[in-house]
Design an enzyme around this catalytic site. Structure first.
Site, PDB file in Angstrom:
ATOM      1  N   ASN A   1       0.760  -1.229   0.025  1.00 38.98           N
ATOM      2  CA  ASN A   1       0.193   0.074  -0.017  1.00 38.98           C
ATOM      3  C   ASN A   1       0.842   1.496   0.079  1.00 38.98           C
ATOM      4  OD1 ASN A   1      -1.535  -2.171   1.695  1.00 38.98           O
ATOM      5  ND2 ASN A   1      -3.113  -0.914   1.089  1.00 38.98           N
TER       6      ASN A   1
ATOM      7  N   VAL B   1       0.025   6.631  -1.049  1.00 39.37           N
ATOM      8  CA  VAL B   1      -0.463   5.775   0.056  1.00 39.37           C
ATOM      9  C   VAL B   1      -1.811   5.098  -0.595  1.00 39.37           C
ATOM     10  CG1 VAL B   1      -1.332   5.679   2.257  1.00 39.37           C
ATOM     11  CG2 VAL B   1       0.575   7.192   1.485  1.00 39.37           C
ATOM     12  N   CYS B   2      -1.928   3.980  -0.739  1.00 42.79           N
ATOM     13  CA  CYS B   2      -3.102   3.327  -1.213  1.00 42.79           C
ATOM     14  C   CYS B   2      -3.911   2.841  -0.170  1.00 42.79           C
ATOM     15  CB  CYS B   2      -2.706   2.080  -2.159  1.00 42.79           C
ATOM     16  SG  CYS B   2      -4.001   1.121  -3.041  1.00 42.79           S
ATOM     17  N   LEU B   3      -5.062   3.538  -0.012  1.00 43.24           N
ATOM     18  CA  LEU B   3      -5.838   3.226   1.073  1.00 43.24           C
ATOM     19  C   LEU B   3      -7.204   3.543   0.829  1.00 43.24           C
ATOM     20  CD1 LEU B   3      -5.620   2.209   4.201  1.00 43.24           C
ATOM     21  CD2 LEU B   3      -5.523   4.428   4.789  1.00 43.24           C
TER      22      LEU B   3
END
Length: 1729
Positions: free
Chosen positions: A1548, A1555-1557
């Site tokens: 992530n 930021v992969c969220l």
């Protein structure tokens, strides 16, 4: 498994002063309304039968049923409109955003083709009407100046649209297309609702001016008014017509509902006023109504429904209601009759529910305050709110008495009653434990830890208290005395809930780190462990009455039930139990569970665990709405069933491996054959997002076509889409397509795998050792059985003898001139023979209009027609426009037999040209005549599979590497020797075939043709295994099977190009017709040759003894693979980055034997091996450019041979310019001005090399670093890796999507954003291409003829050449001048891959803003680097981290990533207030290990650091994040940037800082997983990063990999991922020590000074073999640490990093003396062994 029994649905969301909209479907007596982000559907005659559609990202506002009842359109506050299926899997049909703001109303046109919406919008965009399947607008809607509250369609022709709104107007529009006709200005206040009568003769408006006015439906003229006599005395919010258009129902703020008779003169006369029961106060205001059939429905502001009977309005209404806010707790009274449940929500509402009945009324308290904690027994309620008080309220039936309150000295966080003596209560606050007897405090105990949860035993003699530190403390209770008895340590997160079992022999606890534990009360040992199946914080616990089951509810929306006497893996998971999370649980019976959650709903489940009950696995969830006839097909049931539950899973992996595309039989019927279409729990190796996106688009296209065709055609199209949708199966089930055409779901234990299909380059493992080493498939030998007429069978035919139905299929690689492309679509000409002998030729036949006569066409079939197939036209017009070869058209002819299929046109996506570095040729057009194409094919024999249709073939072959022209239409490449060996077992009756033309014969009236027949002249084969075969038939065409794609796309290619298809035609008598009929592949037998990682080769391996590997980890390498070293050796700083060749791999130890090449200055020079070395797999990366595999389609590249004569920087720059120009030169006719005549001559000579098809081919082998390729002209040669380029891999997604990759793919974790140093330098160099050399715009370049082509694969190829040259220069320069960085991370930093953003690097920011650094920071400039870097000198005496404030307000640092985002403060006062609120939340609630700094001069910026938690591979690491709050905050989430230091430590967290969220809306999510402006916060983001991202098994964070949890492949990959993650985490520590972010310098030094000893202690533990990510906070091994040993490769890599780590930690003052030996050379040598 679990079965949903009842749903106590929430009430609709209401707003004072606004009406709400209720939708109804009169056919099923169903209503729909909106609440939160969901749409609730419930039946009026059965209110407990309710379900929710939860897929909106914003609060929903309106929902409407389509006129036919099959679809629902819903809208939300963002302006988004979604159209979705009401039945089955509720698939999304279409999604639009017609308005820029909230949608207030939505109506369907009576024909179901159009939708009109109204609401809020920018400018004058308050109303939109559009065609719902395409989104095209159908009119202009002027006339309103403010928000439009309501709209409606005239239900009869001529169509009209009417609207009304806050500008006091009602507007009238005529159409379609709709245009403004006139405005109605008869109201003096908001016009709240406007509705047409069902007969369309009139419409009515109601307003806040208390009036109701009636107008002519066709002209819009006023014709009547509701009488003021007996009229409403408050604002009228809603109106609804009776079905006969003679009456209306109105509701008002005056708390009344009135029925009006509409007289002949259109005046309204009061019929009656309905008495709506209420609870008093404003909540009784009526805000919504609906007249549906005999039901009169009203809704109050408090959410109460009253349903009256229209035929008997004097009858007492049926009343039901629900919660409006999150349900926070549940209490069940086991002794009550009927069974009673109490539920509370934080707004202070207490609801009473009766099992089997539903709503039992509200409990009204005199002090109606908010409720945080709640407990109850039959005669008393105990509550606490957000103050310091606890209330004890006597309960007498439904009545609450006077409450007694007591101040407990702090805000309670848990409230517990001793059930056996309820006068005794235990209350805990953050800092103390309070004992109550009735309403008197008898004891208060202060503690020195932070309490988060507690529980008291039923007899009141013992309590368990949970803390923020994850520890459980057990206290004995004697009178008013508490005595601590024990301390239990197992949890790794704050304790969230504790609960004793009813038999008091156990208690369960759960934490914020998603783990639950069951403890034995007597021994205080763990009784049930590994309860780790939630993915987020656990909110609640509950025990079954017999203490055999324990249930957990989590923020991840799931509830899980565990059986105490079985392993945790034998769980029952209720997926998606509540949108937003499960907050309350209780058991009614041993098998009946009640859940409650954030969606304000309460659900009752029947838990059917095979270990407890003898239940059928076919038990289905009844909550899914049935169609009007009451039927729901099995496929729909299975889809809904899996969405809501997950059956129990075995603890150990089963021995039977079944995969998609396996050929299977049944144990009970061994002679049957079927093809597996889906396996329960399987996962997509290529990531779910990309494939889902593609399928969604296909689904939309098919649905749209079906709607356009209409009638039966449209219906069939919809059915086809339903067949396409892949639902997840229940556990231990497989879906099989049997050879007879039936598609069934079977028990996995009842099927037997008889064959398994593989392609060249597939990754495999042994079925007997699935976690062992992997292998690569080198060759495939496939033998098939063919089924003909009357079930005649031809057995044992090699797949090399088969030819396809038509020349080209989707996915084929074709050549036209000097261009290579891939087939995207094929248009067919089909000859159809009718039963009376007539023949017609349907040009470019549409499979949606010419369909199989005996079954639906499979939507994914590659070739929809085949000779012998019975087809039927949807209308006679299909054949009317065709070319008639014999006979004339008749309208009665709709059905016939296909006799011939040929390609009429081919749509090609052009991918590469032979002129990569010479003059650019015009790009061929997309649509091609088949005769102009040459099929490039190798390994085609491996692509056949069960249920495919084929034709037998006589093979004509050639020698001497020539090209054979089968006829003037198609050229086919071949290299095989001549041979002819006809099979003797083909029936003679099928041997006499003529295919040049159709011979017409007489037909008996009752004689029908068979669908399948087998005919052939003879078959022969070539002995060459890797040959490209020319197949010639009497038809004069040559064909080949679908070619193999790139090795990385095996799973994707199978889905896209190897479609399963079987015609379900009925078999009839054979008819002797003179055309060649297709044969069906009825059985297969596959054997493969495999090369294993250890270098051994195995030939003739049975396919069933292997299993496919879909997701290899990044550290799996194979023999002959090119690699580069990841970390430069510190001992020799002049050594360049090495390039090597893998010889063998030890998969268990994770070590690799590599042959390193000597440095070379010229690409043409032979690559010489310098030495061999055994290295850790973690020290290697795959070569960024030399990534090849068996079966790859490749093209030749021109030689790149610059000579380096100087290492001077100026000379180097000149060389760079020369190389960079190659990219532009490749697309230009003229040579660049700086190219010499000799170079131009060399390029012309290289162009002359591209004779015939010698520039494109297939990889067929590897040997000592050279690659063996069979070229298109038949020649075979060995080439160097720099001489070729792989086509069809990087652009795979783009080519299937019109040249554009899907949006979802941009965040796919398998598309790494990481760039190594060479890639970065090449990318930087490419910016210097002369502008006049190539025209680029929007991803395309212009060719000579003015056409354009997507530059995806072409530009990649040009960049490939450039990178090779740049790599050469860089290596040569470093080798000559010795100027190399000391480690790989410095190298990455020097190129600033992680800082290369729009705002530039940090030092540029400092210079541009003229900000002076603090005194303790120093700026250094490296002359040898292109960029500047900041090295921070930290203070000698840093503050203690314990004294370092968790939250503080400072001045903004100059190195903040978002410093240049100057749009701060533009949100106004409301924005500032919200930011200050966020600051307050952070200051008071930050958990341990998270530190935040905000900035008074830049309120829009934040900086945070998260300390890696123990028990994870991130232990003691520091992870820094920068945040930016945009002006739209909190409507949109904050932006986040991660300081990566060039290291990818988590799926992530990207190297470039992304930021992969889902909470940041950078990834897909549902419910509380996505940002919610009303409830989400920065604190929630930080906690999610700490608990969900930086967790103990980050491997499963990869997209789609969560399905691998518990599987052999998943656990196998998770271990090396953790090991590599820890290595990266250690490197990240070095990076942070060298460059701490500003304002955290002292903290960084003090942290590593304090924790340095434990960091080295952890390293030593890992070197001793302990499992990575299993240590305690003080770095001591735990029970999990010995589950297996860390790998040798990991120890090697860690030992090499330790010297630098020890030095860096010593510089901080850490105590490293005990671990000095770890940094010595012998440590590395010991690790080697």
């Amino acid at each position: 498994m679990a079965q949903l029994v009842e749903t106590y649905a929430c009430s609709p969301a209401t707003e004072r002063g606004r009406g709400i909209l209720l939708a109804g479907d009169s056919k099923t007596d169903t209503i729909a309304y909106c609440t939160g982000r969901s749409v609730i559907i419930r039946r009026l005659d059965a209110p407990l039968d309710a379900w929710a559609y939860p897929d909106h990202a914003y609060p929903t506002t309106v929902a409407r049923f389509s006129p036919n009842g099959e679809w629902i359109a819903s809208a939300d506050a963002s302006g988004c409109v979604r159209v979705w299926g009401r039945y089955g899997d509720r698939a999304l049909k279409a999604e639009f955003r017609p308005l820029s703001g909230r949608v207030d109303d939505l109506r369907w046109s009576p024909d179901g083709l159009r939708i009109v919406v109204s609401g809020d919008g920018k400018g004058k965009s308050f109303v939109r009407a559009f065609v719902w399947d395409s989104g095209s607008t159908v009119g202009e809607f002027d006339g309103h100046s403010k928000r439009v509250l309501s709209c409606d369609f005239k239900p009869t022709r001529p169509f009209r649209i009417v609207t009304c709104g806050e500008d006091f107007l009602a507007n009238f529009y005529e159409g379609p297309p709709f245009k403004f006709k006139h405005s109605i200005r008869d109201h003096s206040n908001f016009v709240n609702c406007i509705r047409y009568a069902p007969d369309g003769s009139k419409f009515i408006t109601v307003s806040s001016d208390k009036k109701g006015l009636i107008y002519d439906g066709k002209t819009g003229e006023k014709i009547g008014e509701l009488s003021t006599e007996g009229g409403h005395t408050g604002s009228i919010y809603a109106v609804s017509w009776s079905p006969d258009s003679k009456q209306v129902l109105t509701v008002s703020a005056d708390k009344s509902a009135k029925v009006w008779d509409i007289m002949e003169d259109a005046s309204g006369k009061l019929n009656r006023t309905l008495a709506c029961p209420g609870i008093g106060g404003v909540d009784d205001m009526l805000v919504g109504c609906l007249w549906q059939n005999d039901h009169l429905v009203t809704v109050s502001l408090g959410g109460t429904f009253n349903v009256f009977s229209a035929s008997n309005p004097d009858q007492e209404p049926v009343t039901f209601a629900g919660h409006l806010k999150t349900v926070s707790s549940l209490v069940f009274f086991p002794k009550s009759s009927p069974r009673t449940i109490l539920s509370t929500s934080y707004d202070g509402v207490i609801m009473r529910w009766i099992q089997g009945v539903g709503f039992g009324g509200r409990l009204t308290r005199k002090n109606n305050t908010q409720i945080k904690c709640f407990a109850a027994v039959e005669e008393e309620l105990v509550t606490s709110g957000y103050d310091n008080k606890v209330f004890r309220i006597p309960l007498n039936g439904d009545q609450c008495g006077d409450a007694e309150s007591v101040d407990v000295g702090g805000q309670p966080n848990a409230l517990n009653l001793a059930i056996q003596k309820p006068e005794f209560a235990l209350i805990t606050t953050d800092s103390g434990i309070v004992l109550l007897h009735n309403s008197k405090v008898i004891s208060t105990t202060k503690v020195n830890y932070t309490i988060t949860s507690s529980s008291v035993s039923p007899d009141g003699t013992e309590a368990v208290v949970g803390a923020q530190d994850g520890k459980l403390r057990i206290y004995s209770i004697s009178g008013d005395t508490l005595t601590e008895e024990a301390l239990l340590e197992k949890h790794r997160g704050a304790i969230t809930c504790i609960h004793y079992s009813p038999d008091v022999s156990m208690f369960a606890s759960a934490d914020s780190n998603r783990e639950a534990v069951v403890w034995d009360r007597a021994s205080r040992e763990v009784k049930l462990k590994n309860m780790l199946y939630h993915t987020a914080r656990i909110n609640s616990l509950a025990w079954s009455p017999d203490s055999r089951l324990v249930a957990t509810g989590s923020l991840d929306t799931c509830a899980i039930v565990y059986e105490i006497d079985k392993p945790a893996a034998s769980r029952v998971t209720i997926k998606g139990a509540h949108l937003g999370g499960v907050h309350g649980l209780t058991f009614l019976e041993n098998d009946t569970l009640v859940t409650a959650g954030e969606d304000a709903c309460i659900r009752v489940w029947k838990v059917l665990n095979r270990g407890l009950l003898d239940c059928s696995e076919s038990t289905l969830i009844p909550s899914m709405e049935s169609r009007p006839n009451g039927s729901v097909n099995n496929a729909e049931h299975n889809q809904e069933n899996e969405k809501s539950m997950d059956a129990s899973e075995p603890e150990e992996a089963r021995d039977v491996f079944v995969y998609r595309e396996d050929v299977v039989s049944l144990k009970s019927k061994e002679d049957v054959r079927g093809l597996v279409l889906e396996v329960a729990g399987e996962y997509d190796s290529e990531g779910s997002i990309t494939d889902d996106d593609i399928n969604t688009e296909e689904h939309k296209d098919k649905s749209a076509r079906g709607a356009e065709n209409g009638g039966a055609d449209g219906d069939n199209a919809s059915n086809g889409a339903e067949v396409e949708s892949q639902s997840t199966l229940p556990d231990d089930k497989v879906r099989v397509l049997w050879i007879d055409g039936s598609e069934k779901t079977e028990d996995i234990d009842e099927v037997v795998v008889v064959d398994r299909s593989f392609l060249h380059g597939d990754l495999v493992a042994s079925a007997s050792d699935p976690t062992g080493q992997m292998g690569l498939v080198l060759d495939v030998n496939l033998v098939v059985d063919l089924q003909g007429a009357n079930d005649d069978t031809i057995k044992g035919v090699s797949s090399k003898y088969l030819r396809r139905i038509r020349e080209f299929n989707v996915g084929d690689y074709v050549v036209s001139g000097l261009w290579l492309g891939r087939v995207d679509e094929v248009l067919d000409n089909v000859n159809v023979l009718f039963d009376d002998g007539s023949v017609c030729k349907v040009n470019r036949a549409d499979p949606m209009r010419l369909k199989p006569a005996f079954g639906p066409i499979h939507p994914d079939t590659a070739c929809p027609f085949y000779p012998g197939q019975r087809v039927k036209a949807v209308s006679s017009s299909v054949f009317k426009t065709s070319r008639w070869l014999n006979g004339l058209w008749r309208a009665s002819r709709l059905e016939g037999t296909v006799t011939k299929v040929e390609s009429a046109a081919v749509i090609v996506y052009w991918m590469a040209s032979a002129h990569f570095a010479t003059d650019q040729q015009p790009v061929p057009p997309e649509e091609q005549d088949p005769k102009d194409l040459t099929l490039l094919s190798c390994f085609s024999h491996a692509n056949w599979q069960l249920t495919d249709w084929c034709l037998p073939h006589r093979y004509t072959s050639c020698t001497n590497d020539t090209v054979i022209n089968s006829d003037k239409h198609t050229r086919q490449i071949c290299t095989c020797s001549q041979s002819s060996a006809p099979l003797s077992d083909i029936p003679e009756s099928q041997a006499d075939v003529q295919t040049e033309q159709v011979q017409i014969t007489g037909t008996d009236a009752g004689h029908r043709q068979t669908d399948v027949d087998s005919t052939a002249d003879g078959l022969s084969m070539s002995d060459g295994d890797n040959s490209c075969i020319a197949k010639e038939s009497e038809t004069g065409t040559s064909v080949s099977s679908t070619p193999k794609l790139g090795p990385q796309d095996n799973a994707t290619s199978r889905k896209k190009f190897r479609k399963v298809f079987l015609k379900k035609d009925k078999r009839t008598k054979k008819r002797d017709d003179s055309f060649e009929r297709a044969l069906l592949i009825a059985n297969t037998c596959t054997k493969v040759d495999v090369v294993w990682q250890d270098g051994t080769k195995e030939c003739g391996v049975a396919a069933t003894s292997l299993i496919p590997i879909h997701s290899p980890n990044d550290h799996d390498f194979f023999p002959e693979q090119y690699v580069v070293d990841k970390v430069t050796n510190d001992d020799d700083s002049s050594e360049p980055r090495r390039v090597g060749l893998v010889r063998r791999v030890n998969a268990k130890d994770r070590t690799v034997t590599v042959s390193w090449f000597k440095p070379s200055l010229r690409l043409e020079e032979p690559m010489e091996i310098g030495y061999n070395e055994v290295v850790s797999a973690y020290e290697l990366d795959g070569h960024p450019d030399y990534d090849y595999c068996y079966g790859d389609i490749v093209v030749r590249l021109p030689p790149v041979s610059p000579v380096i004569e100087s290492t001077n920087n100026k000379d180097q720059m000149e060389l760079d310019k020369t190389v960079d120009s190659s990219e532009g030169f490749a697309a230009s006719n003229d040579a660049p001005p700086d190219t010499s005549a000799d170079e131009q001559l060399s390029q012309k000579e290289s162009c002359s090399q591209f004779t015939s098809l010698s520039w494109a081919g297939n990889i067929v082998g590897f040997q000592d670093g050279e690659i063996e390729v069979i070229w298109g002209d038949g020649s075979i040669s060995k080439v160097g890796p720099h001489e070729i380029y792989v086509v069809g891999r990087e652009d795979d997604g783009a080519s299937l999507d019109d040249g554009t990759a899907s949006d979802g793919a941009s965040w796919e974790t398998f598309n790494d954003n990481e760039m190594d140093v060479l890639d970065d330098s090449a990318k930087d160099d490419s910016q210097n291409v002369p502008e006049n050399s190539i025209e680029r715009e929007n991803g395309s370049f212009s060719s000579q003829d003015g056409s354009s082509v997507a530059t995806g694969p072409l530009s990649v190829a040009f960049g490939f050449v450039t990178r090779l040259a740049s790599d050469l220069f860089a290596r040569g320069r470093r080798h000559l001048d010795g100027s190399s960085n000391s480690d790989a991370m410095d190298e990455v930093e020097s190129h600033r891959s992680n800082e290369a953003s729009e705002t530039g690097d940090d030092i540029d920011k400092i210079n541009e803003n003229h900000v002076e650094l603090p005194e303790h920071a120093a700026v250094t400039e490296n002359d040898s680097s292109v960029e500047k870097s900041v090295d921070v000198v930290m203070a000698d005496n840093p503050v203690d981290p314990e004294c370092f404030k968790h939250f503080d307000v400072l001045q903004c640092p100059p190195d903040h990533h978002y410093l240049e985002n100057t749009a701060q403060g533009t949100g106004g006062r409301k924005w500032v207030k919200k930011v200050q609120q966020e600051w307050s939340i952070l200051e008071k609630n930050l958990p341990d290990y998270i530190y935040v700094r905000v900035f008074e001069d830049r309120m829009d910026l934040l900086r945070a650091v998260i300390v890696g938690a123990s028990g994870t591979p991130y232990q003691d690491g520091l992870f820094f994040f920068d945040f930016h709050l945009p002006p739209e905050y909190p409507e949109v989430p904050p932006s986040a940037y991660y300081h990566s230091g060039g290291l990818r430590v988590n799926p992530n967290l990207y190297v470039d800082g992304k930021v992969c969220l889902s909470l940041l809306n950078t990834w897909t999510g549902r419910g509380n997983e996505v940002w919610d402006k009303s409830s989400s916060s920065i604190l929630q983001v930080l906690v999610s990063l700490q608990g969900l991202v930086l967790n103990e098994k980050p491997y499963f964070n990869e997209a789609g990999y969560e399905k691998q949890v518990g599987t052999a492949e998943g656990e196998k990959n998770a271990v090396p991922y953790n090991e590599n993650t820890y290595l990266l985490s250690v490197k990240s520590m070095l990076y942070i020590l060298r460059r701490p972010p500003l304002h955290f310098e002292d903290f960084v030094k003090s942290h590593f000074c304090k924790r340095g000893h434990y960091i080295l202690k952890a390293c030593e533990a890992y070197l001793q073999g302990n499992v990575v990510g299993t240590l305690s906070d003080d770095a001591c091994p735990t029970d999990r640490s010995k589950e297996h040993s860390s790998s040798v490769g990991f120890k090697l890599a860690l030992a090499k990093i330790l010297p630098r780590l020890i030095t860096a930690l010593k510089d901080t003052g850490a105590d490293c003396d005990q671990y000095e030996h770890l940094g010595k050379t012998e440590t590395v040598e010991k690790a080697d062994h």
